[in-house]
Design a protein around this motif. Sequence first.
Motif, short mmCIF file in Angstrom:
data_model
loop_
_atom_site.label_atom_id
_atom_site.label_comp_id
_atom_site.label_asym_id
_atom_site.label_seq_id
_atom_site.Cartn_x
_atom_site.Cartn_y
_atom_site.Cartn_z
N ALA A 77 0.83 -1.18 0.02
CA ALA A 77 0.01 -0.21 -0.01
C ALA A 77 0.89 1.46 0.03
N VAL A 169 -4.41 6.97 -8.93
CA VAL A 169 -5.51 5.87 -9.13
C VAL A 169 -6.36 6.17 -10.46
N VAL A 216 -8.96 3.47 2.26
CA VAL A 216 -8.30 2.94 1.05
C VAL A 216 -9.17 3.56 -0.05
N GLU A 219 -6.62 2.16 -6.23
CA GLU A 219 -5.43 1.38 -6.54
C GLU A 219 -4.66 1.95 -7.63
N GLY A 233 -2.46 -1.88 -9.13
CA GLY A 233 -3.18 -2.47 -8.21
C GLY A 233 -2.79 -2.41 -6.72
N PRO A 235 -2.78 -0.75 -3.22
CA PRO A 235 -4.03 0.19 -2.71
C PRO A 235 -3.65 1.68 -2.34
N CYS A 437 -3.69 -1.58 5.97
CA CYS A 437 -3.69 -2.73 5.13
C CYS A 437 -2.92 -3.97 5.49
#
Length: 502
Positions: A77, A169, A216, A219, A233, A235, A437
């Motif tokens: 993450a 993201v 979160v 991603e 991918g 987070p 995470c």
Amino acid sequence: MTGVDPDVWLGIDLGTQGVRAVAVTSAGRLLGTGSSPLTSNRRGERHEQDPDQWWRAVCSAVGQTVAAGADPRRIRAVAVDATSGTVTLTDRNGRCAAPGLMYDDGRAGVEAEQVNTLGEQQWAKAGYRRMQRSWGLPKLRWLLDRYPHAVADGWRLAHQNDVINRTLVGHEVPTDTSNALKSGADAASVTWPEHVFAALDIPAAVLPDLVMPGTVIGEVCAGAAAECGLVPGIPVVAGMTDGCAAQLGSGATAVGSWNSVLGTTLVLKGVTEDLLHDPNGVVYSHRSPSGHWLPGGASSVGAGLVAREFAESGLDRLTDEAAPLLPTGLLRYPLVSSGERFPFVAPDAVAFRSREPVGAAEDFAALMQGAAYVERLCFDYVDLLGASTDGAVVLTGGATRNPVWNQLRADVLGRPVSLPRHAQPALGMAVLAASACGEYGHAEHGLDRAAAAMVRPDRVLEPRASHRSAHDEGYARLLGLLVRRGWLPDTVAAHARERTTP
């Protein structure tokens, strides 16, 4: 476990002068770091940055971190912090359509008065009473006045780390209540105060959604991954301000613990169960991802005077000469700039000495001692407000490179102080990412567990009892000087004296 690659957490810090990234394992092992400079445009009260450089600098810093040995396939993450109160406007496609107004841009003075008049009750409820001209909400109103087509064109408020998160993201993102605090967000309810924004003629469509830090929010997309050396991918976790990130990076996350940062100026941040209400508007509180509160304040006293006054002196030699002079009878209030904001508000405050120094060594000793006395007064002030101050005290900031100063601060506070090994805001964001995470349990305790695992202590300094009475006497004398100048309220001085008496 042997033979198993550890989980890695990426923290990114957007500072004033540059971006820094760190990759850290769950056990606190630093795998890689990277940094890239940022440039500013300063003129009078104006302080701007070109937001387009923020992403370029992030890509450079993250790329260096990966090249230094952080395997992007192990990164679990990422979280990003940013300078508090830095805002811009983005268009419908997420591109920055206005300059980045930095944390200390002071042009929104008229707007600040309007904000404080129309939002008086809301800001009192939030515990800080008044907004300053450099805060995000006055600057948002200033921007909307300069870009009258912004609302019709679908432009939105974006904080500095919102710009990076959206690019990471690849779609619209909510903002965290930490960075949005100075933009008017109600951290207790995680909402915007709609009645205040309606009175200010700021439509809801301009405002991003709100989430708590540690949430979160998406991603890493393929395009961003290709640009900065990550894998898609990963987070992306909602971050915090740089000051809160530094606190997390110090390990001071448990209730009653405090992080005292002595750099150019002095910043004190702690952890409390409940929101502090400050009748003097000196302390304001962020909301911790754990649900606790993070009260703090920033003084105008600090180590910034060292470079200004002793640039021609060898600091190691000067420190050696100053050490045996401590405690010194020469009292200083070492303001870096005019005006004080914490532990009291005094716009007319100026630096002073109780007498002329006998040489540079005594003057330097008095500067170090004066900053330590102000630090002690900051603790006395938050204690007066009802904050718990009996937990760990962690020292960070540039002044911690001076071992004599560190010991002096322990002596003046009369309590042990600890110094972490790699404290920095980027590490705080790695801790936040891991708490969100990683396998650290319930959210209320996950942050404390992540910080305990990832922030490595360096050393603990115990106060010297032999110096206590001399520092108590000097501290009491400084309180008297501040009261006589009309800067320090009698109630604050009286409480500080009570805490000095055994």
